[in-house]
Design a protein around this motif. Structure first.
Motif, PDB file in Angstrom:
ATOM      1  N   ARG A  57       0.842  -1.198   0.000  1.00 22.62           N
ATOM      2  CA  ARG A  57       0.000   0.000   0.000  1.00 22.62           C
ATOM      3  C   ARG A  57       0.879   1.250   0.000  1.00 22.62           C
ATOM      4  O   ARG A  57       1.883   1.313   0.727  1.00 22.62           O
ATOM      5  CB  ARG A  57      -0.928   0.027   1.222  1.00 22.62           C
TER       6      ARG A  57
ATOM      7  N   ILE B 227      -1.113   8.406  -0.593  1.00 20.73           N
ATOM      8  CA  ILE B 227      -0.958   9.615  -1.406  1.00 20.73           C
ATOM      9  C   ILE B 227      -1.711  10.744  -0.710  1.00 20.73           C
ATOM     10  O   ILE B 227      -2.933  10.699  -0.572  1.00 20.73           O
ATOM     11  CB  ILE B 227      -1.504   9.390  -2.829  1.00 20.73           C
TER      12      ILE B 227
ATOM     13  N   MET C 150      -1.242   7.676  -8.534  1.00 18.97           N
ATOM     14  CA  MET C 150      -2.284   6.656  -8.582  1.00 18.97           C
ATOM     15  C   MET C 150      -2.028   5.666  -9.715  1.00 18.97           C
ATOM     16  O   MET C 150      -2.067   4.434  -9.524  1.00 18.97           O
ATOM     17  CB  MET C 150      -3.657   7.310  -8.754  1.00 18.97           C
TER      18      MET C 150
ATOM     19  N   CYS D 162       1.052   3.433  -9.092  1.00 22.98           N
ATOM     20  CA  CYS D 162       0.735   2.313  -8.192  1.00 22.98           C
ATOM     21  C   CYS D 162       0.032   1.198  -8.963  1.00 22.98           C
ATOM     22  O   CYS D 162       0.378   0.012  -8.829  1.00 22.98           O
ATOM     23  CB  CYS D 162      -0.142   2.797  -7.045  1.00 22.98           C
TER      24      CYS D 162
ATOM     25  N   HIS E 157      -3.083   1.988  -4.127  1.00 14.72           N
ATOM     26  CA  HIS E 157      -2.981   3.364  -3.635  1.00 14.72           C
ATOM     27  C   HIS E 157      -4.051   3.622  -2.584  1.00 14.72           C
ATOM     28  O   HIS E 157      -5.168   3.107  -2.645  1.00 14.72           O
ATOM     29  CB  HIS E 157      -3.018   4.390  -4.760  1.00 14.72           C
TER      30      HIS E 157
ATOM     31  N   PHE F 284      -7.273  -0.377  -5.355  1.00 14.10           N
ATOM     32  CA  PHE F 284      -7.051   0.681  -4.363  1.00 14.10           C
ATOM     33  C   PHE F 284      -7.875   0.435  -3.119  1.00 14.10           C
ATOM     34  O   PHE F 284      -8.805  -0.372  -3.094  1.00 14.10           O
ATOM     35  CB  PHE F 284      -7.350   2.063  -4.947  1.00 14.10           C
TER      36      PHE F 284
END
Length: 633
Positions: A120, A123, A135, A138, A145, A245
């Protein structure tokens, strides 16, 4: 890039909408197999959906590749991202080729920092391009993210860092909000010092020339690392159900829930809904004003438009800074075609008067959209008539963090609008109304809004707590997804959102949605904004307290005007116990009214409000307490 055509014909007709809806209901496997073709798959999914394995379980792909690489051959030199800074002449334009290179460099930086598949990355940035780049980087390397809203307190950030187990965080030296400087790095430093966390590296974006302390061995300036990184980066092959995410949303207990969205289903849904609801056309300039720290920013600033090869606009500034009409200037200067914002923002812009937007050329606008809360008839009409000049489609969208994208909405050319109505479900979505016992309600009725069946965008789970996911969304009404919202369905089958179920006020057996009362108050143009709250009542069970914000602070008789409007529109049974005339309502930075706080104040509480750092206007709280105390003394 050629100028967009605001008069292009919509993609869909009412007949198309009916045919697609019928097809999706008749054979959902075949329908979603066809929809999945809008993405580029490394391994095509033969398994479309089942209850055990979810969506596209045997398919593989990469979200970053779908948003960037696949466009390079045909639109590599098309503008992918327009960034407008606070100053009018501070503009960055990035083509798909530019954005691809920047994302690859960022991905290589993260890999050099030891970030691997499944890790993880937090941001925590203001409205700068690096947020979008991070983003997609990742996604490229298979890391999840975790975007943290810039207005969070250090404690709120620490909670999310601890829960997510982020190994790397990206922040800014400061953020800019008009003349103010927001201490991003200082807040992150405080968060990292509150408790032991797994963050081993903090990368810092220099938004301004302001210097900030850097901790040796932990902190590093990001830009030199990007400049030294290679401009190409192989993408990870991800399963459709690998997490893309993790995004935190408030829970009913106050503890944030980490909503997990997968790769294949979510990206399919973001792409599908962005094209359909906003009638995405070649040459569109798409501006969604949401912060990327919220799901709207994920789906309709980043993933949906870029998966569809669109051009997105990101604005660093505020709607009315340094002068009223700043947003309208941005639309005029960049020839925006699609403008998606919140009812809260619309109400604030209404206060500036019609002459402000009338002084700008907004003729490129083709589609307007609203998101985040039900919009009042008054605000809908102003947005449609004053901003859209009666010629733009206006899509009032209903959806949630957990749904991944839009669920119920008008569709330009296909689903006729009704002011303040969410209207009809998208093809493939089957909303149902149920009573308190879970029994379906047919025809024109009001009840609890649930979703029958499955759709690709639904969240996979709550991070590290699937039991809570089941309890919150799937067990309250077995066989249905429980939205937590109430809704009314009219004779034409259109849905009207009445507010959260816990915002339904039960007065002497009469169930009254807070949105219904607020819509009544909006019919009086002297009232700029309102909120209706239920409070305990010895005789009625619950009584109603309304907060009203007058357009003119010096206006008289606001209490009686509010009562008159509610009586005329809803009925005498909905007359409030108290009307609190206030200068503003407490809101999160994403524009949502904080009803729980207003309820506590209306009930006479003066402390125990928890962390107020996520409020856009925390200074309003003492004023509300004082007004509420005067009203009950």
């Amino acid at each position: 890039m050629s100028a967009p055509d605001p008069h292009v014909s919509p993609r869909l007709t009412p007949a198309d909408h009916r045919a697609l809806s019928d097809e999706a209901k008749r054979d959902p496997q075949a329908y979603w197999r066809k929809v999945a073709q809008r993405l580029d798959w490394i391994e095509w999914p033969n398994k479309i959906h089942d209850a055990t394995n979810g969506w596209f379980a045997d398919g593989t792909l990469n979200a970053s590749v779908n948003c960037l690489d696949r466009h390079l051959a045909t639109r590599g030199d098309q503008t992918a991202l327009i960034w407008q800074g606070e100053e009018a002449d501070n503009i960055i334009r990035m083509t798909y080729r530019d954005l691809h290179e920047r994302v690859c460099r960022m991905a290589n930086v993260l890999r050099e920092e030891g970030v691997k598949r499944g890790d993880r990355v937090a941001i925590h940035l203001p409205g700068v391009t690096e947020g979008i780049v991070a983003m997609l980087a990742c996604a490229r390397i298979g890391a999840m993210h975790v975007v943290l809203f810039g207005g969070f307190s250090a404690e709120a950030i620490a909670d999310r860092l601890a829960d997510s187990g982020a190994v790397v965080a990206i922040t800014a030296n400061v953020g800019r909000r008009g003349a103010k400087r927001i201490p991003f790095k200082a807040t992150m430093d405080t968060a990292l010092g509150l408790r032991p966390l797994s963050v081993r590296r903090l990368l810092v974006v220099s938004v301004t020339d302001d210097s900030v302390p850097m901790q040796t061995g932990r902190d590093a300036a990001l830009e030199p690392l990007l400049e030294a990184a290679m401009p190409s980066c192989d993408a990870e092959t991800m399963s459709a159900n690998d997490p893309l995410f993790l995004l935190y949303t408030s829970g009913s207990t106050g503890k944030p829930k980490g909503i997990v969205h997968g790769t294949g289903g979510y990206l399919t849904w973001a792409s599908y809904t962005q094209e359909m609801v906003f009638d995405h056309q070649p040459g569109d300039i798409f501006w969604c004003t949401a912060d990327i720290g919220w799901i709207t920013g994920h789906s309709y600033v980043v993933y949906g438009p870029l998966a569809n090869g669109g051009t997105i606009l990101l604005f660093e500034g505020m709607p009315s800074s340094p002068h009223p009409g700043r947003w309208w200037d941005v639309i005029e200067n960049h020839k925006v075609t699609t403008f998606y914002t919140s009812p809260t923002a619309i109400r604030a812009l209404m206060r500036e008067g019609d002459d402000v937007p009338d002084a700008r050329n907004l003729s490129t606008l083709r589609v307007l959209g609203t998101v985040g809360e039900p919009i009042s008839h008054d605000a809908w009409t102003w947005f449609h008539d004053v901003i859209g000049k009666g010629r733009c489609a206006l899509v009032d969208t209903w959806w949630q963090t957990e749904t991944g994208g839009i669920m119920i909405s008008p569709i330009p050319g296909a689903v006729k609008e009704k002011p303040a109505a969410a209207t009809l479900p998208l093809p493939g979505i089957q909303p149902v109304l149920v009573d308190e016992k879970g029994a379906p309600i047919d025809g024109a009725a009001e009840g609890v809004l649930c979703i029958d069946g499955a759709w690709p965008g639904r969240a996979l789970t709550i991070w590290q707590d699937d039991g809570l996911f089941q309890t919150t969304y799937l067990k309250p009404y077995p066989g249905h997804y429980f939205t937590g919202d109430g809704a009314r369905r009219d004779e034409e089958g259109y849905f009207w959102i009445t507010g959260r179920v816990d915002d339904v006020i039960n007065v002497s057996g009469h169930r009254i949605g807070s949105a219904e009362i607020e819509d009544a108050l909006a019919t009086d143009h002297a009232i700029a904004e309102s909120a209706a709250i239920g409070v305990p009542h010895d005789l009625k069970g619950q009584g109603i307290v309304v907060y009203v914000v007058p357009r003119d602070p010096s206006a008289a008789e606001m209490e009686s005007r509010a009562v008159k409007a509610i009586t005329a529109k809803v009925g005498r049974y909905a007359v409030p116990e108290r009307v609190l005339v206030v200068p503003d309502l407490p809101k999160t930075r994403s524009g949502k009214n904080v009803r729980r706080l207003m309820r506590k104040i209306a009930c006479g509480e003066t402390e125990g409000f928890g962390d107020l750092s996520t409020l856009a206007n925390p200074d309003i709280v003492p004023t509300l307490i004082e007004i509420a105390q005067r009203a009950t003394s």
